[in-house]
Design a protein around this motif. Structure first.
Motif, PDB file in Angstrom:
ATOM      1  N   ILE A 115      60.257 -14.431  29.231  1.00 45.40           N
ATOM      2  CA  ILE A 115      59.104 -15.239  28.808  1.00 45.40           C
ATOM      3  C   ILE A 115      57.791 -14.445  28.831  1.00 45.40           C
ATOM      4  CG2 ILE A 115      60.189 -17.423  29.529  1.00 45.40           C
ATOM      5  CD1 ILE A 115      57.961 -17.255  31.889  1.00 45.40           C
ATOM      6  N   LYS A 131      65.386 -26.053  27.984  1.00 47.74           N
ATOM      7  CA  LYS A 131      65.028 -24.672  28.312  1.00 47.74           C
ATOM      8  C   LYS A 131      63.936 -24.127  27.385  1.00 47.74           C
ATOM      9  CE  LYS A 131      67.596 -20.505  29.427  1.00 47.74           C
ATOM     10  NZ  LYS A 131      68.781 -19.699  29.283  1.00 47.74           N
ATOM     11  N   GLU A 132      63.556 -24.913  26.371  1.00 45.39           N
ATOM     12  CA  GLU A 132      62.639 -24.401  25.336  1.00 45.39           C
ATOM     13  C   GLU A 132      61.257 -24.155  25.964  1.00 45.39           C
ATOM     14  OE1 GLU A 132      64.428 -24.144  22.089  1.00 45.39           O
ATOM     15  OE2 GLU A 132      65.821 -24.532  23.734  1.00 45.39           O
ATOM     16  N   THR A 133      60.838 -22.893  25.923  1.00 47.57           N
ATOM     17  CA  THR A 133      59.653 -22.486  26.671  1.00 47.57           C
ATOM     18  C   THR A 133      58.578 -21.935  25.732  1.00 47.57           C
ATOM     19  OG1 THR A 133      61.104 -21.920  28.507  1.00 47.57           O
ATOM     20  CG2 THR A 133      58.906 -20.960  28.566  1.00 47.57           C
ATOM     21  N   GLY A 184      57.018 -32.220  27.759  1.00 48.24           N
ATOM     22  CA  GLY A 184      57.129 -30.921  28.452  1.00 48.24           C
ATOM     23  C   GLY A 184      56.309 -30.876  29.730  1.00 48.24           C
ATOM     24  N   VAL A 193      62.465 -19.047  23.519  1.00 47.26           N
ATOM     25  CA  VAL A 193      61.069 -18.743  23.865  1.00 47.26           C
ATOM     26  C   VAL A 193      60.225 -18.709  22.596  1.00 47.26           C
ATOM     27  CG1 VAL A 193      59.531 -16.982  24.854  1.00 47.26           C
ATOM     28  CG2 VAL A 193      61.698 -17.528  25.983  1.00 47.26           C
ATOM     29  N   LEU A 197      60.158 -22.226  36.699  1.00 46.18           N
ATOM     30  CA  LEU A 197      60.947 -22.421  35.467  1.00 46.18           C
ATOM     31  C   LEU A 197      62.191 -23.252  35.747  1.00 46.18           C
ATOM     32  CD1 LEU A 197      61.032 -18.939  33.648  1.00 46.18           C
ATOM     33  CD2 LEU A 197      59.677 -20.946  33.046  1.00 46.18           C
ATOM     34  N   ARG A 207      63.011 -26.762  33.982  1.00 46.81           N
ATOM     35  CA  ARG A 207      64.249 -26.914  33.195  1.00 46.81           C
ATOM     36  C   ARG A 207      65.099 -28.065  33.728  1.00 46.81           C
ATOM     37  NH1 ARG A 207      65.199 -20.375  32.099  1.00 46.81           N
ATOM     38  NH2 ARG A 207      63.298 -20.225  30.856  1.00 46.81           N
ATOM     39  N   ILE A 251      54.075 -22.368  29.847  1.00 51.53           N
ATOM     40  CA  ILE A 251      53.588 -21.633  31.018  1.00 51.53           C
ATOM     41  C   ILE A 251      52.431 -20.752  30.575  1.00 51.53           C
ATOM     42  CG2 ILE A 251      55.476 -19.911  30.823  1.00 51.53           C
ATOM     43  CD1 ILE A 251      55.183 -19.569  33.933  1.00 51.53           C
ATOM     44  N   SER A 292      60.640 -27.840  27.022  1.00 49.15           N
ATOM     45  CA  SER A 292      60.773 -27.819  28.469  1.00 49.15           C
ATOM     46  C   SER A 292      59.418 -27.560  29.104  1.00 49.15           C
ATOM     47  CB  SER A 292      61.760 -26.741  28.929  1.00 49.15           C
ATOM     48  OG  SER A 292      61.723 -26.654  30.327  1.00 49.15           O
ATOM     49  N   THR A 293      58.841 -26.399  28.773  1.00 50.39           N
ATOM     50  CA  THR A 293      57.614 -26.056  29.481  1.00 50.39           C
ATOM     51  C   THR A 293      56.686 -25.176  28.664  1.00 50.39           C
ATOM     52  OG1 THR A 293      56.756 -25.142  31.554  1.00 50.39           O
ATOM     53  CG2 THR A 293      58.638 -24.015  30.627  1.00 50.39           C
ATOM     54  N   VAL A 312      55.038 -19.823  25.367  1.00 55.04           N
ATOM     55  CA  VAL A 312      54.242 -18.829  26.098  1.00 55.04           C
ATOM     56  C   VAL A 312      53.140 -18.278  25.190  1.00 55.04           C
ATOM     57  CG1 VAL A 312      56.190 -18.114  27.550  1.00 55.04           C
ATOM     58  CG2 VAL A 312      55.758 -16.894  25.419  1.00 55.04           C
TER      59      VAL A 312
END
Ligand SMILES: Cc1ncc(COP(=O)(O)O)c(C=O)c1O
Length: 437
Positions: free
Chosen positions: A145, A126-128, A236, A162, A116, A120, A206, A203-204, A130
């Motif tokens: 998360i 930081k927007e994640t 992302g 999140v 993470l 980031r 996961i 951002s990601t 899931v």
């Protein structure tokens, strides 16, 4: 030697009360070998659940590798060491080209936290995103998360950065059936638009290649490819958490994500990697590793120490020498076949799913309403424990029996597991299991 009761009392007094024990009558396990565990009275149990002891409990070659390295040296990554670079090479050889930079850590949580941080740093966001029901670890950053934790008792929900997608569950999810992958992928686009509307960047994303705590869920065909395309197009980073599913467990491939034909930017791994020794890693691209190298040193006292790396290399060698990936493919297919036979004569089994030796049996009270049979799932695992078979339950409704044994599981183990399960399902049907427990 302490007896069962003395251990229980000391545990109550000196260990944190939020630690749990398996089974209504907990076991005192004192020894393990291959796919078997033994209790203090010498009773043997078939371990159908321990995916950490991947190549078998106390595998002699793994134990010998640790012992040998312990007698020579155990330091940290600040010295030039042969074992760590050889291991990094062995590991990246199992991954697609481009995933070539390793960071060694000590637990799955630590690996995911580091992944993470990298995402980031790389995306400056930081927007994640899931999946609902997902679990990624026990650190603060990972509870944030992990809907499995923050939406469950004691949790306080997701923080505002999140974004939770519906669990892509073809059996009881928002969209159902074999072809629902595209519909779940559309949800990814909706979330990306929501992030962008706020003036933020993704951002990601996961994701586990197959969901473990979510209930041994196989992601529907097409979902992950489409989701990765959308996240990548939005700038992302795609992280695949292989902590439950890597190292040949899915049988057809070495890594779970390969079953979806996707190319992650970051892969995290742990659990089975050290066969019980605390060992985990983040593997990423040179580009992301370079972005993470922002002037702040990354130091980890234990991550990448020579003993851990020697253990990791031994595990990889055993998987290869004993053809354990192929074993997972063949034995897993046989197990699925046997479980489907049980499903055909038992209405309590709503769904049987899995890949290789990563299998779930979802129990329902009614095949039309899909009302979860959580009480029965718990009764079954407790009764089967008494008959020498170790299983556990999971999933949002606690009605999925999980099967993820050491990879040395054999045909006769499948036969024992399914015949005891058959017998136990009959006891449930006759309504006398309560008396037996
Ligand atoms: C998918 C997944 N990710 C991360 C973790 C955390 O790993 P650890 O318990 O080694 O910190 C787990 C643990 O169960 C897991 O299942």
């Amino acid at each position: 030697m302490l007896n069962h009761k003395e251990i229980k009392d000391l545990r109550t007094k000196h260990l944190g009360p939020s630690l749990s024990l398996s089974y209504d009558e907990p076991l005192q396990i004192v020894r393990g070998k291959g796919q078997y565990l033994y209790d203090a009275d010498g009773n043997q149990y078939l371990d159908c659940i321990n995916n950490i002891q991947h190549v078998g409990h106390c595998h002699p070659k793994v134990v010998a590798a640790a012992q040998k390295q312990y007698t020579q040296l155990n330091t940290n990554t600040r010295y030039l060491g042969e074992t760590i670079v050889k291991y990094a090479k062995n590991l990246t050889d199992t991954l697609p080209t481009g995933l070539e930079v390793c960071f060694f850590t000590n637990s799955g949580s630590e690996a995911n936290d580091l992944a993470l941080r990298m995402a980031r740093q790389y995306t400056e966001s930081k927007e994640t995103i899931v999946l609902d029901g997902a679990y990624h670890g026990n650190l603060l950053s990972l509870i944030e998360i992990s809907p499995y934790k923050h939406d469950a008792p004691g949790g306080s929900g997701a923080p505002d950065f999140v974004y939770t997608l519906p669990m892509p569950d073809p059996f009881r999810g928002k969209y159902r059936g074999e072809d629902c992958g595209e519909q779940y992928a559309q949800e990814v686009q909706t979330v990306i638009s929501e992030i962008q509307k706020k003036g933020n960047k993704v951002s990601t994303f996961i994701v586990e290649a197959l969901m473990g705590c979510g209930g041994q869920l196989i992601l529907p065909k097409g979902f992950l490819n489409k989701a990765f395309d959308l996240v990548s197009a939005a700038g992302g980073v795609c992280i695949v958490d292989e902590i439950q599913t890597g190292f040949g467990r899915v049988g057809s491939h070495f890594w779970g994500f390969e079953t979806h034909g996707v190319a992650p930017d970051i892969v995290t791994m742990g659990k089975s990697m050290g066969n019980g020794h605390p060992l985990s890693a983040v593997v990423t691209t040179q580009k992301i590793a370079d972005a993470f190298n922002n002037g702040m040193e990354y130091f980890n006292s234990f991550g990448g120490n020579p003993v851990s790396c020697a253990v990791g290399r031994a595990v990889l060698n055993v998987i290869k020498e004993e053809k354990l990936q192929e074993n997972a493919r063949v034995i897993g297919a046989y197990l699925l076949e046997q479980l489907n036979t049980l499903k055909s004569k038992n209405d309590l089994i709503g769904d049987v799913r899995g890949k290789g030796l990563f299998i779930g049996i979802e129990l329902v009270k009614d095949r039309d309403t899909l009302k979860p049979a959580a009480v029965e799932a718990n009764q079954i695992i407790n009764r089967m424990k008494e008959k020498g078979i170790l299983l556990s339950t999971d999933g949002p409704d606690h009605n999925v029996i999980k099967i993820k044994p050491p990879m040395v599981f054999k045909k006769q183990n499948v036969e024992k597991l399914t015949s005891v399960l058959d017998e136990t399902l009959e006891e449930i049907k006759k309504g006398n299991i309560q008396k037996l427990l």
